[in-house]
Motif scaffolding. Structure first.
Motif, short mmCIF file in Angstrom:
data_model
loop_
_atom_site.label_atom_id
_atom_site.label_comp_id
_atom_site.label_asym_id
_atom_site.label_seq_id
_atom_site.Cartn_x
_atom_site.Cartn_y
_atom_site.Cartn_z
N GLY A 106 0.80 -1.22 0.00
CA GLY A 106 0.00 0.00 0.00
C GLY A 106 0.83 1.27 0.00
N PHE A 107 2.15 1.16 0.00
CA PHE A 107 2.99 2.36 0.11
C PHE A 107 3.81 2.58 -1.15
N PHE A 108 3.97 3.85 -1.46
CA PHE A 108 4.75 4.23 -2.63
C PHE A 108 5.71 5.34 -2.26
N LEU A 109 6.79 5.44 -3.01
CA LEU A 109 7.80 6.45 -2.68
C LEU A 109 8.36 7.07 -3.95
N ASP A 110 8.77 8.33 -3.79
CA ASP A 110 9.55 8.97 -4.85
C ASP A 110 11.01 8.86 -4.41
N PRO A 111 11.81 8.08 -5.12
CA PRO A 111 13.17 7.80 -4.63
C PRO A 111 14.05 9.04 -4.56
N ASN A 112 13.71 10.10 -5.33
CA ASN A 112 14.55 11.29 -5.33
C ASN A 112 14.17 12.31 -4.28
N THR A 113 12.89 12.39 -3.98
CA THR A 113 12.46 13.43 -3.03
C THR A 113 12.06 12.84 -1.68
N GLY A 114 11.81 11.55 -1.63
CA GLY A 114 11.34 10.93 -0.39
C GLY A 114 9.85 11.16 -0.14
N ASP A 115 9.13 11.65 -1.14
CA ASP A 115 7.68 11.86 -0.96
C ASP A 115 6.97 10.52 -0.82
N LEU A 116 5.90 10.54 -0.05
CA LEU A 116 5.17 9.31 0.29
C LEU A 116 3.77 9.36 -0.28
N LEU A 117 3.27 8.18 -0.70
CA LEU A 117 1.87 8.07 -1.09
C LEU A 117 1.34 6.78 -0.47
N ILE A 118 0.17 6.90 0.18
CA ILE A 118 -0.42 5.72 0.82
C ILE A 118 -1.70 5.37 0.07
N CYS A 119 -1.77 4.15 -0.42
CA CYS A 119 -2.93 3.71 -1.21
C CYS A 119 -3.73 2.67 -0.43
N ASP A 120 -4.73 2.11 -1.07
CA ASP A 120 -5.55 1.05 -0.47
C ASP A 120 -6.18 1.52 0.84
N ASN A 121 -6.83 2.65 0.78
CA ASN A 121 -7.39 3.23 2.00
C ASN A 121 -8.84 2.85 2.23
N ASP A 122 -9.37 1.97 1.41
CA ASP A 122 -10.79 1.66 1.56
C ASP A 122 -11.09 0.75 2.75
N ASN A 123 -10.04 0.18 3.36
CA ASN A 123 -10.29 -0.64 4.55
C ASN A 123 -10.12 0.14 5.84
N VAL A 124 -9.75 1.41 5.71
CA VAL A 124 -9.64 2.26 6.90
C VAL A 124 -11.03 2.38 7.52
N THR A 125 -11.06 2.28 8.85
CA THR A 125 -12.35 2.39 9.51
C THR A 125 -12.13 2.93 10.91
N ALA A 126 -13.22 3.20 11.60
CA ALA A 126 -13.11 3.73 12.96
C ALA A 126 -12.37 2.72 13.84
#
Lengths: 431, 278, 263
Positions: A144-164
């Motif tokens: 579920g995690f992605f990265l930009d190898p040059n800047t270190g920016d983060l992207l988090i995917c697969d958020n449809d299972n997030v819940t209370a």
């Protein structure tokens, strides 16, 4: 496939989506490239029937919005002719998957340790914000995690299972990332198990290995379900458990893990030990929290420097038994660098290093906005300065007491025994 | 019935310099299995205990192979079974090295003649001192299990045809460079596989001190493997023994030499017994 | 695939094994000279090189007779507009090497010589001159006086750098009477960490240098190759250091015999 190319579908309010292509498919659903009002988006469509609680949760996530920019969050709910899913932004091309990073894919490696730690800080900050909103992620894993190898920016995917928090829609997660009590089905996932999984992901990022995969591997003929259950649920032993050495990493096999563990600072090692040993039994208090991780990771980032001979990154060693006088990779002497002391922070002023807002404001949790950077002089590269990015002027005093005022975007020539008054409350000293 | 033979001899370059023999060979036999192994400790200065390393490697092979109950898969994935054997050998070798390091720390005297860089390398990875290659084979029931890492080689013989087994195809093992048990990624260079024993009359394991003087396979097959097999098939073990000694001490490249052989006595005995030198 | 000795289906063997002592060869040490014979080498320069190679051949033959461990094999690549193997010989035993003077003329297409070298530095089974089993690091000497016509040589160097035998090869760039920064850079790229660039002013010195390189390089022991470290990337390769030291010594010993140029 649930949808066909060029098929036209619609959102609840009638907005039309044109299906362009299939981007990918997983166990839960398929993701399509769609266009809506001239712009491109990703549309996830679930393969199997979706329970009413899941739909309700999905709608709630959309209504409440994303906790942080780093989440590729569901934007619009989709239900059309029996198909259920959601619309989200496309993942930009410059991001690569964390899985590829862990597997050693050359194009997926962070530019340097500094950038890697920045990504880790973003990860902890993002999960702090998620938990602050009352959510738990419940399915933390490398996919579920992605990265930009040059800047270190983060992207988090697969958020449809997030819940209370304390709610569960049937998701347990992936065993190798799950907290042992969840593996054993004694508890459902929640924020405490999220913290355990977060520590697993951080371990993989910093050490390129799995925290419970060591010499016990050889005890199993084949790694079947029973073996995995025992290693990760029934009797997990941290590979660097201080007293139980039965599951140490295997020299000659866990190559990266052995090397990288040696290079991380003692306080990070202690944090891992606490989570993976004490945290097995005391799930609520012993597991390192996001705030604690950020504190340690910022300290780590502050003391990283690079070897002028072999270009490897390593730590100065403020809290080790003794500072690193030689590069641990090539054995050549550590270069002479200045250290900026600001409050309780000690920042090694190596070329390219940055100081951040949280260094100058102890109440700030902004670990990512730089307010200064070490640069070299174009005409004389051996001269280094601190380029400021502040809204206000700063006053610098040298050892003789002489003062000079620098503009908020000025460059302070680095020299020992300088005192920098950043603002009314914050003073730094260069040693 | 299985016959087996192993012999190691020090090379003349080591005799000249007073270095210990860094090769080791071993054989083991019981009612269920026969195992042979040859291992070659590295010669460069930094490998200060490679004579022990090769001995530990042989021990690791024997112990790991002895723990293999059966090579009948019963539906288990072959790759996983082989990976487990690789892991077992590596872990056993690591344990023996660790134990030796604990009981006998690497002292200043051992390393004082080394360059600074070599001393640094040893400090970072003490297992390097024990660097060795590894070649082993076991006959268990109707199977032949082989393992190999680094230079040297395993050769199968069938009706006079000699074929390399588990050949190291990587071009990285050229000149004096070889993969090693002390390599940081040793596991990934260990080759292991098993075969039907009926595919071979016999199997030869050699360190590179034996192979290199012959420079290519046809020469090696005709001038070493087949003559040795012929002699062994004729019960002339002493001849082979003497000749390995000569190869090490006089006629070879000066490197230590090790040979281990297993062969099925019922396989084409007459074929090899009738073969004679030109 | 290497030839194997075949039996047939009957019980009687059709092969006859050799005696065990036969056909053991001494280690083969390949010495490869890459010689620039472009137009700029005409006259004294090619004369120096020809003289040196004649003497090298004699020298290696004498060395071989004293050395029980190693047989020297010589291959000479000449290059100008194109690259050729001298006498079309590859890997000739030094006592059989029939050297004829090289003539100079043409462009300086070093890249063609690199490609020729790449073909040689493979195992025999793959068409090269390196042994299938074992082997000793080859010695490669590049002799040139001026910068190559095609530059940079990135593509060709990439091909060479992928070859394990190139990585372990002991390489020396011998610059014949030049002080051209670009050529020195080309030579440095060629030798990498496994050798040196030597500015050479006469054939006698050249001969001495080659002697040292060959003698020292024939002493090698086994090492492990780790993927992290890589073959031939040991920056303190002991053999290379020994050679460097001895060559420095040779050059400084000879300094009095150089003619001093007035500024």
């Amino acid at each position: 496939m649930k949808l066909k190319q060029n098929e036209v579908v619609a959102l609840e309010d009638g907005t039309k989506l044109v299906v362009e292509s299939l981007l990918g498919a997983g166990g839960q659903g398929e993701v399509y490239l769609v266009s809506m009002n001239g712009a491109k988006y990703a549309l996830k469509v679930y393969i199997n029937e979706v329970k009413p609680e899941f739909k309700k949760n999905l709608k709630s996530l959309i209504d409440r919005g994303s906790p942080a920019e780093t989440f590729l969050w569901p934007k619009r709910y989709f239900e059309y002719e029996g198909k259920v899913g959601y619309l989200m932004d496309l993942r930009p091309q410059n991001y690569v998957s964390f899985t590829k990073y862990v597997n050693g894919d050359e194009k997926a490696q962070f530019k340097n340790k500094f950038i890697m730690v920045k990504w880790c800080i973003s990860l902890c900050t993002s999960f702090k914000k998620l938990h602050e909103k009352g959510y738990s992620y419940q399915d933390l894993n490398d996919g579920g995690f992605f990265l930009d190898p040059n800047t270190g920016d983060l992207l988090i995917c697969d958020n449809d299972n997030v819940t209370a928090d304390k709610n569960n829609l049937g998701i347990q997660g992936i065993i190798k990332f799950m907290a042992p009590e969840v593996v054993r089905k004694e508890m459902n996932p929640d924020t405490h198990s999220d913290r355990f999984s977060l520590a697993v992901v951080l371990f993989m990022a910093l050490c390129k290995g799995r925290p419970f995969e060591g010499e016990k591997l050889k005890d199993y003929e084949i790694m079947d379900e029973q073996a995995i259950f025992e290693m990760y649920g029934k009797n997990p032993v941290f590979v660097y458990h201080k007293t139980d050495r039965s599951n140490r990493p295997i020299r000659g096999y866990h190559t990266a893990l052995i090397k990288k563990w040696l290079s991380i600072p003692i306080y990070i090692k202690e944090a891992f030990h606490r989570t993976f040993v004490d945290g097995l039994t005391d799930r609520e208090n012993a597991r390192t929290t996001e705030i604690e991780w950020n504190k340690f990771l910022c300290k780590y980032r502050d003391e990283v420097m690079s070897c002028p001979y072999c270009q490897s990154d390593y730590i100065y060693g403020f809290e080790e038994k003794q500072p690193n006088k030689i590069c641990p990779y090539c054995g050549k002497p550590t270069k002479d660098v200045c250290v900026l002391h600001v409050g309780r922070h000690r920042i090694v002023l190596d070329l390219g290093k940055e100081i951040f807002r949280h260094h100058l404001d102890k109440y700030s949790d902004d670990y990512c906005t730089p307010v200064g950077r070490v640069i070299s002089n174009k005409n004389n590269p051996s001269l280094w300065g601190l380029r400021l990015a502040l809204p206000q002027e700063v006053v610098v005093r040298d050892v003789t007491g002489k003062e000079k005022i620098f503009a908020g975007n000025g460059v302070i020539l680095l020299a020992r025994n300088l005192t920098i008054q950043f603002n009314n409350t914050t003073q730094g000293e260069i040693e | 019935m299985i016959e087996f033979f192993n012999k190691t001899n020090v090379g003349f370059s080591h005799l000249k310099t007073g270095k210990p023999c860094q090769d080791f060979s071993v054989s083991y036999h019981d009612e269920t299995r026969t195992i042979v192994a040859v291992c070659d400790g590295h010669g460069s200065d930094v490998y200060i205990r490679s004579d022990r390393g090769s001995k530990f490697a042989c021990q690791a092979i024997i112990d790991a192979f002895k723990s293999v109950r059966s090579l009948v898969l019963y539906g288990k994935p072959k790759e996983q079974v082989l990976n487990k054997i690789k892991m077992d050998i590596l872990c056993r070798w690591n344990a023996l090295v660790e134990q030796d390091l604990e009981q006998n720390h690497i002292g200043k005297k051992e390393i004082e003649m080394l360059s600074e860089r070599d001393q640094f390398r040893l400090k970072n990875n003490p297992a390097k001192a024990y660097g060795t290659t590894l070649n082993g084979a076991m006959i268990l029931g109707k199977y032949l299990l082989c393992v190999s890492l680094g230079d040297g080689g395993i050769f199968g013989v069938k009706k006079g045809v000699v074929t390399p087994i588990l050949e190291e195809t990587s071009d990285e093992t050229v000149a004096n460079y070889t993969y090693s048990m002390c390599s940081e990624d040793a596991y990934y260079h260990i080759h292991v596989d098993f075969y039907n024993i009926r595919d071979y009359d016999g199997v030869f394991l050699c360190t590179d001190g034996i192979i290199n003087p012959y420079q290519n396979l046809p020469n090696f097959a005709k001038s070493f493997i087949l003559p040795v097999y012929t002699e062994l098939a004729n019960g002339k073990r002493e001849n082979v023994n003497d000749w390995i000694v000569r190869l090490g001490e006089k006629t070879g490249y000066g490197d230590d030499v090790s040979l281990a052989v297993m062969f099925r006595t019922e396989a084409n005995r007459r074929l090899y017994q009738e073969a004679r030198y030109q | 695939m290497a030839e194997t000795i075949q039996g047939n289906d009957t019980e009687k063997p059709v092969w006859k094994p050799d005696r065990m002592d036969e056909k053991i060869a001494k280690q083969r040490l390949n010495v490869i000279l890459m010689v620039d014979c472009s137009t700029s080498m005409r006259g004294e320069r090619i004369g120096q090189v020809n003289h040196a190679i004649h003497d090298i051949k004699q020298y290696l033959t004498d060395l071989q007779n004293e050395n029980v461990n190693v047989d020297f094999y010589l291959t000479v690549i000449t290059y100008s507009t194109e690259a050729f193997l001298l006498n079309h010989d590859r890997m000739k035993a030094v006592e059989e090497f029939d050297f004829k003077d090289i003539r100079a003329g043409g462009w300086s297409n070093l890249h063609t010589a690199y490609l020729q070298l790449a073909d040689l530095l493979k195992k025999e089974a793959k068409g090269g001159i390196m042994p299938d089993f074992g082997g000793v690091a080859p010695i490669v000497l590049l002799l040139t006086d001026g910068h190559p016509t095609k530059w940079p040589l990135t593509e060709e160097m990439e091909i060479l750098n992928k070859l394990p035998w190139f990585k372990v090869a002991i390489r020396y760039g011998i610059a014949i009477e030049l002080n051209d920064g670009r050529t020195v850079q080309v030579l440095r790229d060629f030798v990498g960490e496994n050798g040196d660039v030597i500015t050479c002013f006469d054939a006698k010195l050249l001969e001495k240098i080659i002697k040292i390189i060959v003698m020292t390089a024939s002493k090698v022991k086994s090492s492990d190759s780790t993927t992290t470290q890589g073959i031939g990337q040991n920056t303190e390769n002991q053999v290379t250091n020994d050679i460097r030291q001895q060559i420095q010594q040779t050059i400084s010993d000879d300094i009095d015999s150089w003619e001093w140029q007035d500024d």
